[in-house]
Scaffold this motif. Structure first.
Motif, short mmCIF file in Angstrom:
data_model
loop_
_atom_site.label_atom_id
_atom_site.label_comp_id
_atom_site.label_asym_id
_atom_site.label_seq_id
_atom_site.Cartn_x
_atom_site.Cartn_y
_atom_site.Cartn_z
N SER A 277 0.91 -1.25 0.04
CA SER A 277 0.10 -0.07 -0.09
C SER A 277 0.87 1.26 0.10
CB SER A 277 -0.94 0.11 1.18
OG SER A 277 -1.67 -0.87 1.48
N ALA A 278 2.28 1.10 0.42
CA ALA A 278 3.02 2.30 0.33
C ALA A 278 4.54 1.81 0.13
CB ALA A 278 2.84 3.23 1.76
N PRO A 279 5.56 2.59 -0.15
CA PRO A 279 6.94 2.09 -0.16
C PRO A 279 7.16 1.61 1.29
CG PRO A 279 6.64 4.23 -0.88
CD PRO A 279 5.47 4.05 -0.38
N LEU A 280 8.08 0.44 1.06
CA LEU A 280 8.69 -0.05 2.43
C LEU A 280 10.24 0.31 2.06
CD1 LEU A 280 8.09 -1.99 5.02
CD2 LEU A 280 9.32 -3.68 3.50
N GLU A 314 9.27 -18.03 -2.36
CA GLU A 314 10.62 -18.72 -2.14
C GLU A 314 11.51 -17.79 -3.33
OE1 GLU A 314 9.58 -22.66 -3.53
OE2 GLU A 314 8.77 -22.98 -1.10
N GLY A 315 12.74 -17.79 -2.94
CA GLY A 315 13.64 -16.64 -3.97
C GLY A 315 13.87 -15.81 -3.09
N GLU A 316 14.33 -14.61 -3.86
CA GLU A 316 14.86 -13.43 -3.37
C GLU A 316 13.98 -12.48 -3.21
OE1 GLU A 316 18.03 -9.85 -4.02
OE2 GLU A 316 17.69 -11.27 -5.65
N ARG A 317 13.55 -11.99 -1.95
CA ARG A 317 12.72 -10.96 -1.50
C ARG A 317 13.53 -9.78 -1.60
NH1 ARG A 317 9.40 -13.94 3.24
NH2 ARG A 317 8.89 -15.75 2.01
N ARG A 318 13.51 -9.01 -2.72
CA ARG A 318 14.48 -7.89 -2.83
C ARG A 318 13.96 -6.70 -2.47
NH1 ARG A 318 17.10 -7.63 -8.72
NH2 ARG A 318 17.59 -9.75 -8.06
N PRO A 319 14.89 -5.94 -1.24
CA PRO A 319 14.31 -4.63 -0.77
C PRO A 319 14.24 -3.59 -1.85
CG PRO A 319 16.30 -5.62 0.39
CD PRO A 319 15.95 -6.46 -0.67
N GLY A 320 13.30 -2.70 -1.54
CA GLY A 320 13.20 -1.73 -2.63
C GLY A 320 12.41 -1.92 -3.65
N THR A 321 12.15 -3.30 -3.93
CA THR A 321 11.39 -3.58 -5.20
C THR A 321 9.95 -4.23 -4.75
OG1 THR A 321 11.91 -6.03 -5.27
CG2 THR A 321 13.61 -4.51 -5.94
N VAL A 322 9.14 -4.44 -5.86
CA VAL A 322 7.81 -5.22 -5.51
C VAL A 322 7.82 -6.46 -6.16
CG1 VAL A 322 6.40 -2.81 -4.76
CG2 VAL A 322 6.86 -3.48 -7.26
N GLY A 323 8.84 -6.77 -6.55
CA GLY A 323 8.84 -8.12 -7.20
C GLY A 323 8.36 -8.44 -8.74
N PHE A 324 7.87 -9.52 -8.94
CA PHE A 324 7.41 -9.80 -10.11
C PHE A 324 5.90 -9.67 -10.46
CE2 PHE A 324 11.02 -13.13 -8.84
CZ PHE A 324 11.64 -12.55 -9.29
N PRO A 325 5.63 -9.46 -11.60
CA PRO A 325 4.21 -9.55 -12.11
C PRO A 325 3.54 -10.66 -11.64
CG PRO A 325 5.49 -8.47 -13.82
CD PRO A 325 6.49 -9.04 -12.85
N LEU A 326 2.28 -10.59 -11.06
CA LEU A 326 1.81 -11.89 -10.53
C LEU A 326 1.32 -12.76 -11.81
CD1 LEU A 326 -0.39 -10.24 -7.78
CD2 LEU A 326 1.24 -12.26 -7.34
N PRO A 327 1.14 -13.78 -11.64
CA PRO A 327 0.46 -15.00 -12.58
C PRO A 327 -0.63 -14.08 -13.22
CG PRO A 327 1.23 -16.20 -10.84
CD PRO A 327 1.49 -14.76 -10.32
N GLU A 328 -1.09 -14.33 -14.49
CA GLU A 328 -2.13 -13.77 -15.02
C GLU A 328 -2.40 -12.36 -15.10
OE1 GLU A 328 -6.02 -15.17 -13.44
OE2 GLU A 328 -5.03 -17.08 -13.22
N VAL A 329 -1.19 -11.54 -14.75
CA VAL A 329 -1.09 -10.14 -14.63
C VAL A 329 0.21 -9.90 -15.46
CG1 VAL A 329 -0.64 -7.98 -13.41
CG2 VAL A 329 -1.78 -9.93 -12.31
N GLU A 330 -0.32 -8.97 -16.83
CA GLU A 330 0.68 -8.21 -17.44
C GLU A 330 1.33 -7.18 -17.10
OE1 GLU A 330 0.14 -8.60 -22.19
OE2 GLU A 330 -1.93 -9.20 -21.16
N LEU A 331 2.54 -6.59 -16.88
CA LEU A 331 2.92 -5.20 -16.48
C LEU A 331 3.90 -4.87 -17.28
CD1 LEU A 331 3.67 -4.76 -13.02
CD2 LEU A 331 5.13 -3.86 -14.55
N LYS A 332 3.71 -3.48 -17.87
CA LYS A 332 5.05 -3.11 -18.80
C LYS A 332 5.20 -1.58 -18.16
CE LYS A 332 1.68 -1.68 -22.30
NZ LYS A 332 1.25 -1.94 -23.94
N VAL A 333 6.23 -1.20 -18.61
CA VAL A 333 6.75 0.23 -18.38
C VAL A 333 6.80 0.77 -19.81
CG1 VAL A 333 8.66 1.59 -17.53
CG2 VAL A 333 8.15 -0.37 -16.40
N THR A 334 5.86 2.11 -19.71
CA THR A 334 5.76 2.87 -21.14
C THR A 334 6.25 4.27 -21.01
OG1 THR A 334 3.44 3.39 -20.36
CG2 THR A 334 3.74 1.45 -21.71
N ASP A 335 6.38 4.84 -22.01
CA ASP A 335 6.70 6.28 -22.39
C ASP A 335 5.38 6.99 -21.96
OD1 ASP A 335 6.72 8.86 -23.29
OD2 ASP A 335 8.51 8.24 -24.71
#
Ligand code: MLC
Ligand code: AMP
Length: 505
Positions: A277-280, A314-335
């Motif tokens: 809900s807010a940046p950790l 399981e796997g790396e919980r990387r500080p400062g990131t919000v991880g990977f797009p969830l299954p079934e969710v497409e996420l892209k970064v656009t101009d």
């Protein structure tokens, strides 16, 4: 007859006398008892004349009964519209009017104002108190404890959650059965929830996080919840040794870390702490691991989309990131200007698409079209980047928004109220870093010529109009607001100038 949310979240538990809501000091509720209560409420909604598709607005304290109202709405096909308990009646009036709610549930202390407003608008008003009493539960007393759920399509709207905007106009996000259920199914599996889990639930239930993420997951997985009325540090510390999981906003975690009794031993039964809900802050993530041995799992979501991405179980919980797009969710970064997808590693607008993405804003097709593309991608207003190995990082927001303790505050909402006060020529509202709330609200005020502003008058003047959490915690009185050559207020400059006002508070 199908009713997707009922079939998945409630039907499997109808006769299960297994712990569902573990209450502090009052009686615990089993799944069966909770659903019998919800069934009586569903009958009551029908008896009060609500039909499928009608809206029910609820500004009520957190309680098992309040959660049962949500369940009852699902059963009866009524659209559930939960409201922040901090809103003033003037704020609530807008939601009632805009949604065309047929029934409003409120607290008796709101009777004078909200009840009067409802009478004026011709909307039925019933009470539900924090202790579960009130005219609504009373009306339900002799209703049957079984309710045949109303037939619903996956595309039917289950809930309407209002989110404000940079224009200061709140918009009702329409969330369908499919939106909510698909996300619950994905998250339950991603975070490995099962009926063995006991979740500490200290969040409010009028927002996505506490209602759809926490409660829906508990219901789908059959987990129990230690259901606390709010985040009280002592109560959470006491609950930890009986729990396996917790969900919270970053303020929960910084407050825990500030308490000397919060130790690794206290977390012996815990398997997972989730933040969102807010940046950790990365430093909170690291300090938490040092203290407890647990790496907080951070995820990213919003009202319109539920959850979009998550660090892995399981796997790396990387500080400062919000991880990977969830299954079934497409996420892209656009101009942000062209909408073109940017190369990996570049910062741009985060856009998401999937069954989680809402149907649009209630009766606001033009607002919907501004944010929801024809191809189904939702323009989140969050700026981010995706790393080579797929981790999403949120670096900022293009929307003018302050997030304080997980509550969203749109500066425009606050500025409109400030600008209307006597003696105020104009105002600019920004967020500044705050040690407890992450961000908090600062207002820069320019007085009308010859006027002398008294901050206590300003505070008194806004209190009837704005929920307490939206009210500025710091004021600056300026001769003029910094503007660029186009005449636009330079909020960036204000943010820089006042970045330390809450330091040490
Ligand atoms: C309470 N106050 C706040 C506040 N919460 N002020 C600013 N920001 C907040 N978030 C006010 C109180 O009215 C009180 O006013 C004063 O601040 C101090 O209160 P407190 O006792 O310290 O607050 P507390 O009750 O402990 O609440 C703080 C909190 C709570 C952080 C525990 O706000 C909370 O539970 N936040 C969670 C919000 C949430 O669920 N967000 C999810 C949105 S969904 P006074 O007058 O006494 O000074 C979403 C999507 C997603 O974003 O991804 O999840
Ligand atoms: P809301 O409209 O209340 O649902 O708030 C959603 C917004 O909260 C998002 O658009 C983000 O700006 C922010 N948000 C949610 N989760 C995170 C997170 N893990 N990190 C940073 N921002 C977040």
């Amino acid at each position: 007859m199908p009713n997707p949310l009922f079939d998945a979240l409630f039907a499997p538990h109808l006769d299960r006398e297994t712990p569902f809501l573990i209450m502090d000091g009052t009686d615990d509720l089993t799944h069966g008892a909770f659903l019998r209560e919800a069934s009586r409420y569903a009958h009551t909604l029908v008896a009060m004349g609500l039909a499928p598709g009608d809206r029910l607005a609820a500004q009520v304290d957190k309680s098992p009964e309040a959660l049962a109202v949500y369940a009852a709405c699902i059963m009866a096909g009524v659209v559930f519209l939960p409201l922040n308990t901090g809103y003033t009646h003037l704020e609530v009036d807008y939601f009632i009017e805009n949604s065309g709610a047929r029934l409003v549930l409120g607290r008796a202390d709101a009777l004078d104002e909200l009840h009067r407003d409802c009478n004026r608008m011709g909307v039925r008003f019933e009470t539900l108190e924090a202790d579960g009493s009130g005219s609504f539960p009373e009306a339900a007393t002799f209703q049957p404890t079984h309710f045949d759920p109303v037939d619903r399509d996956a595309e039917d709207v289950a809930a309407l959650l209002y989110t404000s905007g940079t224009t200061g106009l709140s918009k009702g996000a329409m969330l369908s059965h499919r939106n909510l259920l698909s996300n619950t199914e994905v998250l339950t599996e991603y975070w490995r929830f099962s009926s063995d889990d006991v979740l500490i639930h200290a969040l409010p239930i009028f927002h996505t996080h506490g209602l759809f993420v926490a409660s829906n997951i508990a219901l789908l997985s059959g987990a129990a919840m230690i259901f606390l009325p709010r985040f009280n540090l002592d109560h959470v510390l006491a609950a930890l040794p009986r729990a396996t999981t917790m969900m919270g906003v970053p303020t929960f975690y910084t407050r825990l870390l500030d308490h000397p009794d919060f130790t690794k031993d206290l977390c012996a039964t815990m398997r997972l702490f989730i933040s969102g809900s807010a940046p950790l802050l990365s430093e909170t993530h690291r300090a938490f691991e040092e203290r407890t041995g647990h790496r907080i799992l951070e995820r990213y979501g919003m009202t319109e989309t539920n959850m979009n991405s998550s660090n892995p179980y399981e796997g790396e919980r990387r500080p400062g990131t919000v991880g990977f797009p969830l299954p079934e969710v497409e996420l892209k970064v656009t101009d942000p200007d062209t909408g073109e997808t940017l190369p990996t590693g570049e910062v741009g607008m985060i856009e998401v698409r999937g069954p989680n993405v809402f149907k649009g804003y209630w009766q606001m097709p033009e607002k919907t079209a501004e944010e929801l593309r024809a191809d189904g991608f939702f323009i989140t207003g969050d700026l981010g980047t995706i790393s080579e190995d797929g981790y999403v990082t949120i670096v900022g927001r293009s929307k003018d928004l302050v997030i304080s303790g997980g509550f969203n505050i749109y500066p425009k909402d606050v500025e409109q109220v400030l600008d209307d006060l006597p003696g105020v020529l104009e105002s600019a509202v920004i967020g500044a870093p705050h040690p407890d709330f992450g961000e908090s609200v600062v207002a820069a005020l320019v007085p009308e010529q010859g006027a002398v502003l008294d901050i206590s008058d300003i505070e008194a003047g806004i209190s009837a109009h704005l929920a307490r959490f939206k009210q500025p915690r710091h004021y600056e009185i300026l001769d003029e607001l910094p503007r660029n050559t186009m005449g636009k207020v330079q909020k960036k400059k204000l943010r820089k100038t006042y970045k330390d006002v809450f330091k040490g508070s």
